[in-house]
Design an enzyme around this catalytic site. Structure first.
Site, PDB file in Angstrom:
ATOM      1  N   THR A  71     -15.934  29.280  35.880  1.00 34.21           N
ATOM      2  CA  THR A  71     -16.174  27.958  36.470  1.00 34.21           C
ATOM      3  C   THR A  71     -17.672  27.845  36.739  1.00 34.21           C
ATOM      4  O   THR A  71     -18.349  28.857  36.927  1.00 34.21           O
ATOM      5  CB  THR A  71     -15.416  27.782  37.794  1.00 34.21           C
ATOM      6  N   LYS A 116     -15.827  14.498  57.172  1.00 33.42           N
ATOM      7  CA  LYS A 116     -14.884  14.616  58.287  1.00 33.42           C
ATOM      8  C   LYS A 116     -15.524  13.985  59.512  1.00 33.42           C
ATOM      9  O   LYS A 116     -16.348  14.593  60.184  1.00 33.42           O
ATOM     10  CB  LYS A 116     -14.507  16.076  58.501  1.00 33.42           C
ATOM     11  N   GLU A 144      -9.255  26.320  35.930  1.00 36.87           N
ATOM     12  CA  GLU A 144      -8.170  27.178  36.435  1.00 36.87           C
ATOM     13  C   GLU A 144      -6.791  26.717  35.971  1.00 36.87           C
ATOM     14  O   GLU A 144      -5.805  27.417  36.166  1.00 36.87           O
ATOM     15  CB  GLU A 144      -8.177  27.194  37.973  1.00 36.87           C
TER      16      GLU A 144
HETATM   17  P1  ADP Z   1     -16.713  22.484  36.343  1.00 34.96           P
HETATM   18  O1  ADP Z   1     -17.018  22.392  37.803  1.00 34.96           O
HETATM   19  O2  ADP Z   1     -17.151  23.696  35.639  1.00 34.96           O
HETATM   20  O3  ADP Z   1     -16.915  21.195  35.594  1.00 34.96           O
HETATM   21  P2  ADP Z   1     -13.993  22.011  35.822  1.00 34.96           P
HETATM   22  O4  ADP Z   1     -14.236  21.425  34.503  1.00 34.96           O
HETATM   23  O5  ADP Z   1     -12.873  22.959  35.971  1.00 34.96           O
HETATM   24  O6  ADP Z   1     -15.192  22.769  36.350  1.00 34.96           O
HETATM   25  O7  ADP Z   1     -13.913  20.826  36.843  1.00 34.96           O
HETATM   26  C1  ADP Z   1     -12.739  20.503  37.492  1.00 34.96           C
HETATM   27  C2  ADP Z   1     -12.991  19.437  38.510  1.00 34.96           C
HETATM   28  O8  ADP Z   1     -13.487  18.246  37.896  1.00 34.96           O
HETATM   29  C3  ADP Z   1     -11.720  18.988  39.187  1.00 34.96           C
HETATM   30  O9  ADP Z   1     -11.332  19.865  40.215  1.00 34.96           O
HETATM   31  C4  ADP Z   1     -12.106  17.609  39.681  1.00 34.96           C
HETATM   32  O10 ADP Z   1     -12.845  17.677  40.887  1.00 34.96           O
HETATM   33  C5  ADP Z   1     -13.024  17.106  38.590  1.00 34.96           C
HETATM   34  N1  ADP Z   1     -12.275  16.228  37.687  1.00 34.96           N
HETATM   35  C6  ADP Z   1     -11.733  16.543  36.498  1.00 34.96           C
HETATM   36  N2  ADP Z   1     -11.143  15.478  35.935  1.00 34.96           N
HETATM   37  C7  ADP Z   1     -11.295  14.446  36.802  1.00 34.96           C
HETATM   38  C8  ADP Z   1     -10.883  13.064  36.810  1.00 34.96           C
HETATM   39  N3  ADP Z   1     -10.224  12.525  35.793  1.00 34.96           N
HETATM   40  N4  ADP Z   1     -11.220  12.314  37.880  1.00 34.96           N
HETATM   41  C9  ADP Z   1     -11.908  12.843  38.912  1.00 34.96           C
HETATM   42  N5  ADP Z   1     -12.313  14.126  38.965  1.00 34.96           N
HETATM   43  C10 ADP Z   1     -12.011  14.919  37.932  1.00 34.96           C
END
Ligand code: ADP
Length: 542
Positions: free
Chosen positions: A185, A437, A329
């Site tokens: 990640t 918050k 994940e």
């Molecule tokens: P990185 O931080 O490496 O980009 P990821 O690709 O695993 O890691 O990112 C996942 C995160 O991206 C999700 O937990 C979410 O916060 C955000 N995300 C992914 N798809 C969407 C979506 N369609 N709308 C809003 N947020 C999204």
């Protein structure tokens, strides 16, 4: 009593064996890093992937060894994926957009033995190669004619490397729970964390991806994955497309509007998938040049929220738009926004309202929302809480980190904050570390950002929580204006007034020249929090 069916392990390379046997002549087309369009077939990809396995075997690579790929979406990269996994080695996709120091950290943590990379990244790797003691050799995805002079250890051109092999090789059979691939990640907080996929989880994920209300392509489709193989597994398309015999169109290094448009158009692409930034570039290019895409039927957008204006632009073009949410994940698909009854017949704004939601999970993903104490919250479309998930393609631990990441029911906390409605549609309202918050109540930073960018003078907006003596935290709106445009703090606040609850209103607006982003294009809130760490609100009297 046990069932009496065959013990047929779910192994990733069986997908390519199937594609070669049943859809052998189906095309895989690439815009190569060297420039020209290269055409090949699943049968040829399979034959060359066997040579990759043989070359790795000759180099002494064994079951469980990690092999890094730092490369664009190309046929050669695809061959490497299957070649690595076919001998039970672990295909470690590294994101080249990370800083060189982060790349070195990740390669060292994974203890990669071979790095396979594109010409593009040779200079970056030369900078950090001395800090990569586990790496025994670098394979450059090119041929002899394009091979550069390089100081990289034991460097060899890919075509020479596999050219030394005759392809007379058999892929191995082993336990389906064997590790197949890994992806870190991006580590916007703390060090990157290694997600380790198994053959079983990848195969099950590709079956999930191939359901009609998910990515669901067929052998009559042509799919262009703009989402890179190094970003969350290219959403599983490197498995799901060959499993169906779908034509693959690989965009290589060129992801700008003109280049993506050209491939979509000339290769008669019917389905495509990528992040909002890419679609913005494509839409701009198409509108500037008054272009159409008559073949495109289906577009998947995820990675961050898809803006409503973008959804509308594609809907107006007659393209079926599917918003997707997921994460590294989760292999990565979590939810997809297909329109199910009673929404399938919705039109106009009502249809856009549903398409804008992040969607519902396919079979294989379970979800719940909870408060901070882990108590489940109602699915009423309004109450938001921590989004937690479980399933056979969801992580249960990180690689070489001794940390419990599941709750007592086996659910993984996604770090996202969301609502779920009575139909099972989920809507992301924030990242849990970004939610503000205020006096014990939660304010969604994403909702405030979406509202602020709707102001005609605002190019980009980010909201962070800043300490407040009375309310604990209050929202600070950080704005980058469009070039040549003007708007004051009061203009922007006035624009937002009445569109959100009064107590959600930002306490102040700060103007900046640029908003920082992560390697995957998301707003880098840690950097903004750092930048504004000594900021205090003008109204912050206790
Ligand atoms: P990185 O931080 O490496 O980009 P990821 O690709 O695993 O890691 O990112 C996942 C995160 O991206 C999700 O937990 C979410 O916060 C955000 N995300 C992914 N798809 C969407 C979506 N369609 N709308 C809003 N947020 C999204």
């Amino acid at each position: 009593m046990l069932g009496l069916m065959q013990d047929w392990p779910l192994l990733c390379h069986r997908i390519l064996e199937h594609a070669a046997a049943i859809h052998g002549n189906q095309e895989v087309v690439t815009r190569s890093v060297e420039g020209p369009i290269v055409r090949t077939t699943y049968k040829q990809v399979y034959e060359r992937a066997l040579k990759v396995s043989q070359a790795l075997d000759k180099d002494g690579i064994k079951l469980g060894d990690r092999i890094a790929t730092i490369a664009w979406n190309t046929t050669r990269h695809l061959e490497c994926w299957y070649g690595i996994m076919g001998i039970g080695a672990v295909c470690h996709t590294v994101n080249p957009r990370l800083f060189p120091e982060q790349i070195a950290w990740i390669v060292n943590h994974a203890q990669d033995r071979i790095v396979i990379t594109d010409l593009t990244f040779v200079p970056v790797l030369e900078q950090v190669a001395a800090k990569l003691p586990s790496v025994e050799r670098f394979v450059i995805l090119t041929d002899k004619a394009h091979m550069p002079q390089t100081s990289l250890k034991n460097a060899i051109a890919y075509e020479d490397w596999i050219g030394e092999c005759d392809g007379d090789f058999k892929w191995k059979t082993f336990d389906e729970n064997t590790a197949a691939a890994m992806c870190y990640t991006s580590g916007t907080t703390g060090d990157p964390k290694g997600v380790l996929y198994s053959h079983r989880s990848n195969v099950i994920h590709s079956l999930m991806a191939n359901s009609k209300d998910a990515l669901g392509t067929s052998s009559a489709d042509a799919m262009l994955p703009v989402v890179p193989l190094f970003h969350a597994n290219s959403w599983g398309i490197a498995f799901s497309a060959p499993a169906m015999g779908t034509k693959l169109v690989m965009p290589g290094p060129k992801l700008d509007g003109a280049s993506v448009y050209e491939l979509l158009n000339t290769e008669n692409v019917t389905c495509t998938a990528g992040v909002p930034t890419v679609w913005l570039m494509l839409l701009n290019y198409m509108s500037q040049n008054n272009l159409k895409l008559p073949h495109l039927k289906f577009l998947v957008c995820g990675g961050s929220a898809m803006p409503r204006s973008m959804i509308k632009a594609f809907v107006d073009m007659g393209v079926e738009v599917r918003h997707a949410w997921g994460m590294t994940e989760m292999s990565p698909l979590g939810t997809l926004g297909a329109l199910k009854p009673p929404f399938s017949s919705a039109t106009g704004e009502e249809r856009l309202d549903v398409l804008q939601l992040q969607g519902y999970p396919p079979f294989g993903v379970q979800m719940k929302i909870t408060d901070d104490a882990g108590r489940e919250l109602p699915w009423d479309g309004k109450t938001f809480g921590r989004l937690k998930v479980s399933g056979p393609a969801v992580s249960k631990a990180y690689y070489r980190i001794d940390n419990k990441i599941l709750d007592e029911d086996g659910f993984f906390d996604t770090g996202d904050v969301a609502t779920i409605d009575e139909h099972g549609y989920m809507r992301i309202t924030d990242r849990s570390k970004d939610v503000i918050k205020s006096g014990g109540e939660w304010i969604s930073s994403i909702d405030l950002e979406n509202l602020a960018v709707a102001h005609p003078a605002v190019a980009e907006a980010a909201v962070i929580g800043v300490h407040h003596p009375k309310w604990d935290e209050r929202p600070l709106l950080i704005v980058q204006l469009k070039q040549g445009q003007n708007a004051s703090r009061e203009d922007i606040l006035k624009f937002m007034e009445g569109k959100i609850a009064k107590w959600w209103m930002p306490d102040d607006v700060a103007f900046v020249d640029g908003i920082p982003h992560t390697a995957t294009g998301k707003i880098l809130k840690t950097a903004l929090r750092d930048q504004f760490k000594s900021y205090s609100f003008p109204n912050a009297a206790a």
